[in-house]
Design an enzyme around this catalytic site. Structure first.
Site, PDB file in Angstrom:
ATOM      1  N   ARG A 195     -10.598 -11.323   1.433  1.00 50.79           N
ATOM      2  CA  ARG A 195     -11.437 -12.375   0.844  1.00 50.79           C
ATOM      3  C   ARG A 195     -10.743 -13.727   0.901  1.00 50.79           C
ATOM      4  NH1 ARG A 195     -11.647  -9.020  -4.657  1.00 50.79           N
ATOM      5  NH2 ARG A 195     -11.328  -7.332  -3.158  1.00 50.79           N
ATOM      6  N   LYS A 240       0.838  -1.194   0.000  1.00 52.57           N
ATOM      7  CA  LYS A 240       0.000   0.000   0.000  1.00 52.57           C
ATOM      8  C   LYS A 240       0.877   1.249   0.000  1.00 52.57           C
ATOM      9  CE  LYS A 240      -4.044  -1.732   2.519  1.00 52.57           C
ATOM     10  NZ  LYS A 240      -5.011  -1.535   1.426  1.00 52.57           N
TER      11      LYS A 240
END
Ligand code: BES
Ligand code: MN
Ligand code: ZN
Length: 495
Positions: free
Chosen positions: A353, A279
């Site tokens: 996920r 990130k």
């Protein structure tokens, strides 16, 4: 927080701080009218001076009003009289409690629900008063050494209502509110703790402590070796680059006899640096909140066990860090999930996920009536809905409607997004059964579609709380959401 409901005459009540409402155009609420009478028109005089008009969210603090037994009196704008509803009551409560918390009041008494209403409404008023008080006084001070900042002193809250039966209903509601607030508190403390303290092991220890605190509650903690045996290849791919051991935490609450359980699954990424798909540095500290889903399902469990709800509830928390290293999973790597389906990991930052899909597969063994996962899953959901409403996705219309309604009733709202078949296309992979990311567009939905591939045959919903779980900026910190929504949904099932 102590609490009590009372039907005594408003003007007679002793309190550090009384709270009454003013409708728009300076109309006195029934309780305000009572206090006005007892103070020989003191409130009317203040209104005539024009310092408060009654608009929603306005507040005015008065001190030592002659003729009243309260040290302080807060006037609170309620908005238009013919539009006064639960939503406006909560808005007024929030504004008033914030002001109470800024005073030195140790106790306060709210008359914002003093008026004609039916029993269930007084129950809601009791509950919402407790929730508002909790939110106003909550501070995270565990990691501060000094006592530099002023702490709110408020630790007792009264709910003033017009009759005995209303007081009974408000008292019941306040008890519910206190349990929900305790769940929010646990959730907020966990989420606010930094990632060097709140590790996967810390979450597991917290779950075990919770199990010791309640009857009918049992904790199981699985290690990485256990996960390997369970073939949780997707979950394990996320933790590969880290030193902190991953955990799979399962809490079992048995409040009913043979009855299919509700299963809640919470994303427990204790820090999300993105992995190899690193990130950017801006606000990366906020990725300590990436275990807010886990925190909320633990908080929900705490509330449900405190309320002794006659349901069976299982909470599953897959928890690990997502960091880059020489061993970390790389873009293009293909892993086999517990379900047997293979996943091409095109972006290691779409890790939520991956841990959720194995936890959802694990949920199958409990033959659940309902499965709900809660996750700070996508930045796209923040773009879509901002910080006000939680993203809700479910192929099941009834479950979706029930969750939306629960959120409305308790003021912890969600908004449904579609999961239709068109959105699945983005997840195609040339090399595996599917990829872990679609394009940028509709990112919250493609994430939901990914999870739906693992929940076929179960009645399932997904809550994306990326926007609602915490606040950024000067107010940075956990909100405790969606603990109220979850508990309200579960309570409604046994009403
Ligand atoms: N934890 C983040 C989602 C997130 C981002 C929550 C910002 C709150 C604020 C999640 O693991 C993530 O990184 N999602 C990616 C998915 C993308 C790579 C498909 C995202 O949203 O950018
Ligand atoms: Mn991520
Ligand atoms: Zn994440």
């Amino acid at each position: 927080m102590q609490f009590h409901a009372t039907s005594g005459a408003p003007a007679r009540q002793k309190t550090d701080c009384a709270i009454v409402g003013i409708f728009e155009k300076q109309a006195l609420s029934p309780a305000a009218a009572e206090l006005d009478k007892a103070s020989k028109g003191a409130i009317s005089k203040v209104l005539a001076q024009g310092d408060i008009s009654g608009k929603r969210g306005e507040t005015l603090l008065l001190r030592h009003v002659a003729g009243l037994n309260c040290v302080r009196l807060i006037l609170t704008g309620l908005g238009k009289q013919d539009e006064y509803d639960a939503h406006n009551h909560r808005r007024a409560l929030a504004a008033a409690m914030k002001l109470v918390a800024a005073t030195s009041s140790r106790d306060a008494l709210s008359f914002l629900g003093w008026g004609p209403a039916d029993k269930s409404e007084f129950q809601r008023i009791g509950r919402d008063t407790l929730l508002a008080a909790h939110t106003a006084v909550y501070r995270f001070t565990e990691m501060k050494s000094g006592r530099s900042e002023r702490q709110p002193k408020l630790d007792s809250i009264g709910i003033g209502v017009p009759s005995r039966s209303a007081a009974n209903a408000a008292q019941t509601g306040a008890e519910e509110g206190a349990s929900i607030a305790a769940g929010m508190l646990l959730s907020q403390d966990l989420a606010n703790l930094p990632a060097n303290v709140c590790t996967p092991t810390y979450l597991a220890t917290t779950a075990k402590k919770l199990a010791r605190q309640h009857r009918n509650l049992r904790a199981e903690v699985f290690s990485e070796a256990d996960m390997k045996r369970l073939k949780m290849g997707a979950l394990l791919s996320v933790t590969r680059g880290t030193q902190e051991p991953a955990k799979l935490v399962v809490l079992h609450y048995k409040g009913a006899q043979s009855q299919a359980p509700v299963v809640l699954v919470g994303k427990g990424i204790t820090f999300d640096a993105g992995g190899i798909s690193l990130k950017p540095p801006q606000a990366m500290d906020e990725m300590k909140f990436d275990m807010s889903g886990a925190a909320s399902v633990l908080g929900c469990m705490h509330a449900v066990a405190s309320l002794k709800l006659p349901i069976n509830l299982i909470v599953i928390v897959p928890t690990c860090e997502n960091l880059p290293s020489g061993l970390a999973t790389k873009p293009g790597d293909i892993v086999r999930s517990m379900s047997g389906k293979t996943i091409e990991i095109l972006n290691t930052d779409a890790e939520g996920r991956l841990i959720l899909c194995d936890a959802l597969t694990y949920a199958r063994r409990f033959k659940p009536s309902i499965v709900i996962d809660v996750a700070t899953l996508t930045g796209a959901c923040v773009i879509a809905l901002g910080g006000h409403l939680t993203g809700l996705m479910s192929p099941d219309d009834q479950l979706a409607a029930d969750l939306l309604a629960a959120g409305e009733r308790i003021g912890d709202r969600a908004w449904r997004l579609p999961l239709s078949e068109e959105y699945h296309e983005g997840l195609k992979s040339n090399f595996a059964d599917f990829a872990n990311v679609g394009g940028r567009e509709g990112g919250a939905i493609t994430a939901g579609c990914f999870l739906s591939k693992f929940t076929e045959g179960m009645t399932w919903a997904h809550l994306d709380i990326a926007g609602t779980a915490w606040k950024s900026g000067a107010q940075k910190g956990s909100t405790g959401r969606p603990v109220p929504l979850l508990v309200e949904y579960l309570m409604e099932r046994v009403r």
